[in-house]
Design an enzyme around this catalytic site. Sequence first.
Site, short mmCIF file in Angstrom:
data_model
loop_
_atom_site.label_atom_id
_atom_site.label_comp_id
_atom_site.label_asym_id
_atom_site.label_seq_id
_atom_site.Cartn_x
_atom_site.Cartn_y
_atom_site.Cartn_z
N ASP A 9 11.55 -9.65 11.52
CA ASP A 9 11.96 -9.83 10.14
C ASP A 9 10.97 -9.02 9.29
OD1 ASP A 9 12.87 -11.17 7.68
OD2 ASP A 9 10.97 -12.26 7.84
N ASP A 11 10.43 -9.32 5.16
CA ASP A 11 9.78 -10.01 4.04
C ASP A 11 9.23 -11.37 4.44
OD1 ASP A 11 12.37 -8.55 2.22
OD2 ASP A 11 10.25 -8.06 1.96
C1 XBP Z 1 14.14 -11.59 2.49
C2 XBP Z 1 15.26 -11.59 1.54
C3 XBP Z 1 15.44 -10.38 0.65
C4 XBP Z 1 14.20 -10.18 -0.22
C5 XBP Z 1 14.49 -9.29 -1.39
O1 XBP Z 1 14.53 -10.73 3.53
O2 XBP Z 1 16.03 -12.53 1.51
O3 XBP Z 1 16.56 -10.65 -0.16
O4 XBP Z 1 13.82 -11.45 -0.75
O5 XBP Z 1 14.99 -8.03 -0.93
P1 XBP Z 1 13.94 -10.95 5.05
P2 XBP Z 1 16.36 -7.47 -1.56
O6 XBP Z 1 15.15 -11.20 5.92
O7 XBP Z 1 13.23 -9.66 5.36
O8 XBP Z 1 12.99 -12.15 5.04
O9 XBP Z 1 16.24 -7.63 -3.06
O10 XBP Z 1 16.42 -6.03 -1.11
O11 XBP Z 1 17.43 -8.34 -0.96
MG MG Z 2 11.56 -13.23 5.87
#
Ligand code: XBP
Ligand code: MG
Length: 224
Positions: A9, A11
């Site tokens: 993953d 973020d």
């Molecule tokens: C986390 C998310 C993303 C980010 C924001 O992604 O839910 O929406 O918060 O990025 P991950 P965007 O699966 O990597 O934890 O604004 O591009 O959606």
């Molecule tokens: Mg994440």
Amino acid sequence: MAVQALIFDVDGTLAETEELHRRAFNEAFAAAGLGWNWSRGDYRRLLTTTGGKERIARHVAEIGADPARFDIPALHRTKTDRYTALVQAGAIALRPGIAALIDRAQARGLRLAIATTTSRPNVDALIAATLGQPAARVFEVLACGDDVPRKKPAPDVYLLALERLGLPASAALAFEDSRNGLRAALAAGLRCIVSPSCYTDGEDFSGAASVVDEFDRLDPGVLA
Ligand code: XBP
Ligand code: MG
């Protein structure tokens, strides 16, 4: 089956990025003259909705505004431009243990993939800024939010990563920070190691293969 690939993953897992996302959302809202400003408390609640465009749409619904009044894709493009600029300015570092884990995996000939809800430009900016090379050179497969019809906790993005790797779920190991991400990995049949991030601590990680404070605390045998 022995582990042949690690699927990360982005973020909250590769790096603590969500405060930077929150700042980019608020800067995009200000630039559009909307008067919206998401506090940390707002954002922790809104983060349970994955995907930035979906998150904005949820906010519009929560304030009872008419969605037709807003160009959400355009607003999200502004946000993404702000976020990537902040990342490129060096505002973020990888979480402890992530760079070493990638190095160990590469040394052992394991294949590396990304399965994220975030947008591809965000991944490219993060890896370039933190590892100094294009994301596509570090990760053989990059499955991002807009590549699939349903975002996490649906398994779609992990299933796409496995399809592009040409591997069964039993041959890969997922790394996540959130309950939504864990649910997506489990629904794809993957074992998943979780390290909570600043916005997901306290969530229910039932089903995780293990939960660690940081990825530098992983059992060395985890890649066996
Ligand atoms: C986390 C998310 C993303 C980010 C924001 O992604 O839910 O929406 O918060 O990025 P991950 P965007 O699966 O990597 O934890 O604004 O591009 O959606
Ligand atoms: Mg994440």
